[in-house]
Scaffold this motif. Structure first.
Motif, mmCIF file in Angstrom:
data_model
loop_
_atom_site.group_PDB
_atom_site.id
_atom_site.type_symbol
_atom_site.label_atom_id
_atom_site.label_comp_id
_atom_site.label_asym_id
_atom_site.label_seq_id
_atom_site.Cartn_x
_atom_site.Cartn_y
_atom_site.Cartn_z
ATOM 1 N N PRO A 1 -6.738 -0.054 0.931
ATOM 2 C CA PRO A 1 -6.631 -1.339 0.230
ATOM 3 C C PRO A 1 -5.270 -1.490 -0.435
ATOM 4 O O PRO A 1 -4.694 -0.510 -0.926
ATOM 5 C CB PRO A 1 -7.766 -1.268 -0.805
ATOM 6 C CG PRO A 1 -8.752 -0.307 -0.218
ATOM 7 C CD PRO A 1 -7.938 0.707 0.527
ATOM 8 N N LYS A 2 -4.775 -2.719 -0.469
ATOM 9 C CA LYS A 2 -3.411 -2.965 -0.938
ATOM 10 C C LYS A 2 -3.186 -2.451 -2.347
ATOM 11 O O LYS A 2 -2.107 -1.939 -2.674
ATOM 12 C CB LYS A 2 -3.111 -4.464 -0.868
ATOM 13 C CG LYS A 2 -1.654 -4.809 -1.148
ATOM 14 C CD LYS A 2 -1.382 -6.277 -0.881
ATOM 15 C CE LYS A 2 0.093 -6.603 -1.082
ATOM 16 N NZ LYS A 2 0.383 -8.035 -0.806
ATOM 17 N N GLN A 3 -4.212 -2.562 -3.201
ATOM 18 C CA GLN A 3 -4.039 -2.159 -4.600
ATOM 19 C C GLN A 3 -4.107 -0.648 -4.788
ATOM 20 O O GLN A 3 -3.867 -0.141 -5.901
ATOM 21 C CB GLN A 3 -5.113 -2.832 -5.480
ATOM 22 C CG GLN A 3 -6.533 -2.323 -5.259
ATOM 23 C CD GLN A 3 -7.245 -3.035 -4.112
ATOM 24 O OE1 GLN A 3 -6.616 -3.726 -3.306
ATOM 25 N NE2 GLN A 3 -8.564 -2.884 -4.055
ATOM 26 N N ASP A 4 -4.396 0.102 -3.718
ATOM 27 C CA ASP A 4 -4.612 1.548 -3.854
ATOM 28 C C ASP A 4 -3.474 2.391 -3.290
ATOM 29 O O ASP A 4 -3.671 3.569 -2.978
ATOM 30 C CB ASP A 4 -5.925 1.943 -3.163
ATOM 31 C CG ASP A 4 -7.157 1.495 -3.935
ATOM 32 O OD1 ASP A 4 -7.023 1.220 -5.144
ATOM 33 O OD2 ASP A 4 -8.246 1.415 -3.341
ATOM 34 N N GLY A 5 -2.287 1.820 -3.154
ATOM 35 C CA GLY A 5 -1.167 2.577 -2.600
ATOM 36 C C GLY A 5 -0.820 3.810 -3.422
ATOM 37 O O GLY A 5 -0.595 4.893 -2.871
ATOM 38 N N ASP A 6 -0.794 3.669 -4.756
ATOM 39 C CA ASP A 6 -0.464 4.815 -5.604
ATOM 40 C C ASP A 6 -1.566 5.867 -5.565
ATOM 41 O O ASP A 6 -1.295 7.075 -5.626
ATOM 42 C CB ASP A 6 -0.213 4.361 -7.043
ATOM 43 C CG ASP A 6 1.123 3.650 -7.208
ATOM 44 O OD1 ASP A 6 1.990 3.814 -6.325
ATOM 45 O OD2 ASP A 6 1.294 2.920 -8.206
#
Length: 388
Positions: free
Chosen positions: A140-145
């Motif tokens: 998911p885009k918000q989970d890169g970190d």
């Protein structure tokens, strides 16, 4: 269930080849993907780590001939390397009956035994496909970190907390050291290999210095080379070779070494949380390795990956030669105001790449001077995936 990018490619290969080998480290999701595809194709699944399933293959020609109308999935096929010779006969007999594609899906946790056996037995009958941990485009885009911190093994990435994720990765490392690696390679003391693996994590993205590792481990350089070969064959470490096509320059000849999954880097170094990571000296090298692996995974089949470094200091982190021959020069900068050094421009003058890209952890893509493009890692990975 996370949709895996490799799915469409696997289906295409099953529809065009009699046998497909899906290779990757343990726990990346090979079995889950294979069983999902198997449900759509009325497949027969055999786990060769199961004594009961291995017993069914005591006479493989007789047993598998009864299921020639099905896709046969053989999981952990390296457990039964003698199966390759019978598979060749079954594939050839099937061809004479018009059964030319989608006969066997072989799942393996390493390339060593598969390549050695099939190179002799299944040449011209098998297609190889590698499946790695989750890539930046799949999360998911918000989970890169979170993907960077925990790595791409699904059970680690999806764990309820950072501490549970770390526990899973530590157990994974212990299992590899104590059970899996001794099965594939020569008997190497688990503690020695753990020290070597940890040293690789400390030297993430660095040039290989085999003599330094040898001194630290109390072995010779040839032994270090054999340890490294084993980790590369197990698809746990990437050995990025230097660019060598420019004969007019004195180029660095040593490869760069990366532990392929960033979560394993952090587990080996005891980095549990994002705060731990951002305060650790390995943070920059870890992010470079994470970004580099994400782009190589996203690149189309047949892409060659190298780095460039001359004795004079000209340097490019990643050179990708796409299947059509187009050259992309990529620099990694873990900064929200990224700039490249003079050495990058000198290297680009030497090589004249079609595209020059700075990959950074920001959210917006924009052009920079000297033909440079600055873009987020996810955008760069999608751009490469679209070149297929």
């Amino acid at each position: 269930m996370i949709e895996r990018q490799v799915t469409a490619e696997l289906v295409e290969r099953l529809d065009s080849a009699p046998a497909v080998a899906l290779l990757g480290p343990r726990q990346v999701g090979k079995t889950t993907l294979a069983q999902t595809i198997g449900e759509e194709r009325d497949a027969l699944y055999l786990d060769l780590e199961s004594e009961a399933d291995r017993a069914k293959l005591a006479e493989p020609e007789l047993y598998l001939a009864q299921h020639e109308d099905k896709l046969v999935i053989l999981d952990e096929v390296h457990r039964l390397p003698e199966i390759f010779q019978p598979l060749r006969g079954l594939i050839d007999k099937g061809r004479r009956k018009g059964l030319r594609t989608g006969r066997f899906l072989l799942l393996g946790s390493a390339s060593i035994d598969l390549l050695a056996q099939s190179g002799e037995s299944l040449a011209g009958r098998i297609s190889y496909l590698e499946m790695g941990p989750l890539g930046i485009v799949e999360a998911p885009k918000q989970d890169g970190d979170k993907l960077w911190l925990r790595g791409g093994f699904p059970d680690s990435f999806l764990a309820r907390s950072d501490h549970l994720s770390m526990r899973w990765r530590r157990d994974f490392i212990r299992t590899y050291l104590e059970r899996d690696i001794p099965m594939f390679g020569p008997r190497i003391p688990a503690e020695t290999l753990r020290r070597f693996w940890t040293m690789l994590a400390h030297h993430q993205s660095s040039l290989l210095n085999a003599s330094e590792f040898a001194r630290s481990l109390g072995v010779d350089s040839k032994t270090v080379a054999s340890y490294l070969d084993l980790m590369v064959d197990l698809l746990l470490v990437r050995r990025l070779e230097p660019w060598h096509s420019n004969a007019s320059k004195r180029l660095v000849k040593s490869p760069r070494i990366y532990v392929r999954d960033s979560g394993l880097v952090h587990a080996l170094l005891g980095i549990v949380t994002s705060e731990d990571l951002l305060g650790h000296p390995v943070a920059g090298a870890s992010w470079e390795g994470f970004a580099l692996e994400s782009l190589i995974m996203a690149a189309p089949e047949g892409t060659a990956a190298n780095f460039y470094r001359s004795a004079a200091g000209a340097e490019i982190d990643l050179l990708l030669t796409l299947p059509g021959g187009e050259l992309w020069a990529i620099e990694f900068k873990r900064s929200l105001a990224p700039k490249v050094e003079r050495g990058f421009h000198h290297a680009a003058d030497d090589l004249a790449p079609a595209r020059k890209i700075i990959v950074y952890p920001g959210t917006e893509a924009y052009p920079s001077g000297h033909g440079l493009e600055v873009m987020p890692l996810r955008d760069a990975a999608r751009l490469l995936a679209g070149q297929a």
